[in-house]
Design a protein around this motif. Structure first.
Motif, PDB file in Angstrom:
ATOM      1  N   ASP A 195     -19.813  55.381  91.375  1.00  0.00           N
ATOM      2  CA  ASP A 195     -20.525  55.862  92.556  1.00  0.00           C
ATOM      3  C   ASP A 195     -21.697  54.949  92.833  1.00  0.00           C
ATOM      4  O   ASP A 195     -22.200  54.277  91.929  1.00  0.00           O
ATOM      5  CB  ASP A 195     -20.970  57.324  92.392  1.00  0.00           C
ATOM      6  N   THR A 201     -24.971  55.429  99.241  1.00  0.00           N
ATOM      7  CA  THR A 201     -24.300  55.283 100.528  1.00  0.00           C
ATOM      8  C   THR A 201     -25.089  54.335 101.428  1.00  0.00           C
ATOM      9  O   THR A 201     -26.304  54.484 101.577  1.00  0.00           O
ATOM     10  CB  THR A 201     -24.154  56.660 101.207  1.00  0.00           C
ATOM     11  N   GLU A 215     -21.945  48.877  98.204  1.00  0.00           N
ATOM     12  CA  GLU A 215     -20.719  49.378  98.848  1.00  0.00           C
ATOM     13  C   GLU A 215     -19.839  48.218  99.305  1.00  0.00           C
ATOM     14  O   GLU A 215     -18.631  48.217  99.072  1.00  0.00           O
ATOM     15  CB  GLU A 215     -21.055  50.253 100.061  1.00  0.00           C
ATOM     16  N   GLN A 259     -16.031  47.135  97.866  1.00  0.00           N
ATOM     17  CA  GLN A 259     -14.886  47.050  98.771  1.00  0.00           C
ATOM     18  C   GLN A 259     -14.251  45.667  98.726  1.00  0.00           C
ATOM     19  O   GLN A 259     -13.025  45.545  98.688  1.00  0.00           O
ATOM     20  CB  GLN A 259     -15.305  47.438 100.191  1.00  0.00           C
ATOM     21  N   ARG A 314     -12.722  53.489  98.722  1.00  0.00           N
ATOM     22  CA  ARG A 314     -13.718  54.525  98.981  1.00  0.00           C
ATOM     23  C   ARG A 314     -13.023  55.883  98.963  1.00  0.00           C
ATOM     24  O   ARG A 314     -12.006  56.078  99.611  1.00  0.00           O
ATOM     25  CB  ARG A 314     -14.347  54.260 100.344  1.00  0.00           C
ATOM     26  N   GLY A 348     -15.111  59.033  99.154  1.00  0.00           N
ATOM     27  CA  GLY A 348     -15.895  59.874 100.046  1.00  0.00           C
ATOM     28  C   GLY A 348     -17.365  59.837  99.682  1.00  0.00           C
ATOM     29  O   GLY A 348     -17.771  59.183  98.726  1.00  0.00           O
ATOM     30  N   THR A 349     -18.150  60.571 100.446  1.00  0.00           N
ATOM     31  CA  THR A 349     -19.591  60.597 100.223  1.00  0.00           C
ATOM     32  C   THR A 349     -20.084  62.026 100.050  1.00  0.00           C
ATOM     33  O   THR A 349     -19.474  62.981 100.532  1.00  0.00           O
ATOM     34  CB  THR A 349     -20.354  59.958 101.403  1.00  0.00           C
ATOM     35  N   THR A 389     -24.455  59.570  98.167  1.00  0.00           N
ATOM     36  CA  THR A 389     -23.709  58.785  97.190  1.00  0.00           C
ATOM     37  C   THR A 389     -22.271  58.666  97.663  1.00  0.00           C
ATOM     38  O   THR A 389     -21.682  59.635  98.130  1.00  0.00           O
ATOM     39  CB  THR A 389     -23.765  59.455  95.796  1.00  0.00           C
ATOM     40  N   THR A 390     -21.744  57.456  97.534  1.00  0.00           N
ATOM     41  CA  THR A 390     -20.350  57.199  97.871  1.00  0.00           C
ATOM     42  C   THR A 390     -19.581  56.960  96.581  1.00  0.00           C
ATOM     43  O   THR A 390     -20.027  56.199  95.719  1.00  0.00           O
ATOM     44  CB  THR A 390     -20.220  55.980  98.806  1.00  0.00           C
TER      45      THR A 390
END
Length: 179
Positions: free
Chosen positions: A136, A139, A144, A148, A154, A156-157, A172-173
């Motif tokens: 995690d 966000t 991030e 990726q 991903r 979710g957040t 948090t993602t």
């Protein structure tokens, strides 16, 4: 890349020996990242002794085989980044590991350190027989995009999941990677 550095795995023997220099160097990285605003479980100001205590605990986990610790060192042997793979999970998850504390000194950012740490992490996970990784991150943060680009998916957040070091709420993602 302008600066030469190497990524290495900290051995259980090095961790078990106490490795005071290692713990001190990792504490420097953690304090630098928290002072720079990284939301990595600590608040500002981060007392140095708290950072040292955290890394002593990590070293103990490495010595017990509960986690993998990778460090990135510059040409002078100074630790400029680190990441962990937590392998001690419940019995029904022997194939999975959690990624924790991806940290790169502010002075070493944008030089490929994090990318190389993540590639080494994938290799270490495979060596440990792990095929599913989870992490995690804040966000909207730079990490991030890093994850990726490294092939992470991903999930979710969660809004207002944690606090930034200054006390502000942050989302948090969650990501996963199938190796």
């Amino acid at each position: 890349m302008s600066e030469d550095f190497k990524v290495r795995r900290v051995g259980a023997e090095e961790a078990a020996a106490g490795a005071d220099a290692l713990v001190e160097a990792l504490a420097d990285v953690l304090v630098d990242c928290v002072e720079g605003g990284a939301s990595v479980s600590f608040m500002t100001p981060l007392p140095r002794e708290k950072a040292v205590t955290f890394w002593r605990g990590v070293a103990g986990g490495v010595a017990r085989g509960e986690r993998v610790l990778l460090v990135a060192e510059d040409g002078d042997g100074r630790i400029v980044g680190t990441v962990q793979l937590i392998t001690a999970l419940p019995d029904n998850q022997p194939h999975r590991a959690d990624v924790a504390k991806m940290l790169v000194r502010r002075s070493a950012r944008r030089r490929g350190v994090a990318q190389r740490l993540m590639a080494a992490l994938d290799a270490a996970a495979r060596e440990e027989g792990k095929s599913v990784l989870v992490l995690d991150t804040v966000t909207g943060g730079d990490a991030e995009r890093l994850y990726q680009r490294a092939g992470w998916q991903r999930v979710g957040t969660v809004p207002n999941y944690a606090l930034m070091p200054d006390g502000a709420l942050c989302g948090t993602t969650f990501f996963h990677k199938q190796l």
